[in-house]
Write a protein that holds these residues in place. Structure first.
Motif, mmCIF file in Angstrom:
data_model
loop_
_atom_site.group_PDB
_atom_site.id
_atom_site.type_symbol
_atom_site.label_atom_id
_atom_site.label_comp_id
_atom_site.label_asym_id
_atom_site.label_seq_id
_atom_site.Cartn_x
_atom_site.Cartn_y
_atom_site.Cartn_z
ATOM 1 N N CYS A 51 0.834 -1.198 0.000
ATOM 2 C CA CYS A 51 0.000 0.000 0.000
ATOM 3 C C CYS A 51 0.878 1.261 0.000
ATOM 4 O O CYS A 51 0.546 2.251 -0.635
ATOM 5 C CB CYS A 51 -0.919 -0.031 1.222
ATOM 6 N N VAL A 52 2.009 1.188 0.714
ATOM 7 C CA VAL A 52 2.887 2.345 0.898
ATOM 8 C C VAL A 52 4.272 2.022 0.351
ATOM 9 O O VAL A 52 4.803 0.930 0.583
ATOM 10 C CB VAL A 52 3.013 2.691 2.407
ATOM 11 N N ARG A 53 4.847 2.979 -0.381
ATOM 12 C CA ARG A 53 6.254 2.878 -0.787
ATOM 13 C C ARG A 53 6.928 4.191 -0.403
ATOM 14 O O ARG A 53 6.491 5.267 -0.820
ATOM 15 C CB ARG A 53 6.407 2.630 -2.280
ATOM 16 N N ALA A 54 7.972 4.091 0.403
ATOM 17 C CA ALA A 54 8.707 5.268 0.850
ATOM 18 C C ALA A 54 10.123 5.221 0.283
ATOM 19 O O ALA A 54 10.759 4.164 0.274
ATOM 20 C CB ALA A 54 8.767 5.301 2.372
ATOM 21 N N THR A 55 10.602 6.374 -0.158
ATOM 22 C CA THR A 55 11.970 6.494 -0.651
ATOM 23 C C THR A 55 12.671 7.569 0.170
ATOM 24 O O THR A 55 12.131 8.669 0.349
ATOM 25 C CB THR A 55 11.992 6.866 -2.149
ATOM 26 N N VAL A 56 13.863 7.229 0.671
ATOM 27 C CA VAL A 56 14.643 8.161 1.480
ATOM 28 C C VAL A 56 16.016 8.351 0.847
ATOM 29 O O VAL A 56 16.463 7.536 0.037
ATOM 30 C CB VAL A 56 14.794 7.666 2.938
ATOM 31 N N ASP A 57 16.689 9.433 1.264
ATOM 32 C CA ASP A 57 18.051 9.682 0.797
ATOM 33 C C ASP A 57 19.047 9.093 1.798
ATOM 34 O O ASP A 57 18.659 8.384 2.728
ATOM 35 C CB ASP A 57 18.277 11.177 0.549
ATOM 36 N N ALA A 58 20.317 9.411 1.623
ATOM 37 C CA ALA A 58 21.372 8.847 2.467
ATOM 38 C C ALA A 58 21.229 9.243 3.939
ATOM 39 O O ALA A 58 21.695 8.523 4.819
ATOM 40 C CB ALA A 58 22.744 9.282 1.960
ATOM 41 N N ARG A 59 20.588 10.352 4.209
ATOM 42 C CA ARG A 59 20.378 10.778 5.595
ATOM 43 C C ARG A 59 19.081 10.243 6.179
ATOM 44 O O ARG A 59 18.736 10.548 7.307
ATOM 45 C CB ARG A 59 20.363 12.299 5.680
ATOM 46 N N GLY A 60 18.352 9.487 5.393
ATOM 47 C CA GLY A 60 17.082 8.942 5.861
ATOM 48 C C GLY A 60 15.930 9.910 5.715
ATOM 49 O O GLY A 60 14.845 9.666 6.230
#
Length: 141
Positions: A51-60
């Motif tokens: 249902c959910v897809r989260a994308t983060v960078d190197a710092r979260g």
């Protein structure tokens, strides 16, 4: 006139300085490679139900959040909020693990690497060895 002992000490000191400078250059090159890798690092995690897809960078930091409307239908908002929070948290944890892996590979000799591995923030370390940083002024540190 210098004694042979004085010349030997001078040579030994010069060898130590050269070794230290070579080590610094390796750390600096590793820091630049790490900067490039981390600037493009993105970690995406999907919730178990997709249902959910989260994308983060190197710092979260969250850089993208996708909610699949067809899979999220009828989910209580409080449950959806917890699902989003858990998914973002998992992505951030995976990003931290990847940052640590990159640091271990690129900067094994850096005296600052343990601090970076402890707090996951590469900005201080990368700034330290960046052009214009405190260790970059004219030639040897």
């Amino acid at each position: 006139m210098r004694s042979s002992g004085g010349r030997d000490a001078d040579r030994a000191l010069a060898a130590r300085v050269d070794g230290t400078y070579a080590r610094f250059q390796r750390i600096r090159e590793g820091a630049e490679a790490l900067r490039r890798e981390l600037s493009s690092l993105r970690v995406s995690v999907s919730s178990p139900d997709a249902c959910v897809r989260a994308t983060v960078d190197a710092r979260g930091r969250l850089v993208d959040l996708h909610l699949d409307g067809s899979r999220c239908v009828g989910i209580d908002p409080a449950i959806l909020a917890r699902l989003i929070t858990a998914t973002v948290g998992e992505a951030a944890a995976q990003a931290t693990a990847q940052v640590r892996s990159h640091v271990a590979a690129q900067l094994p000799e850096s005296p600052a690497a343990p601090d970076l591995l402890a707090d996951g923030d590469a900005s201080g370390l990368l700034g330290r060895y960046a052009p214009g940083g405190p260790h970059s002024a004219g030639g040897r540190p």
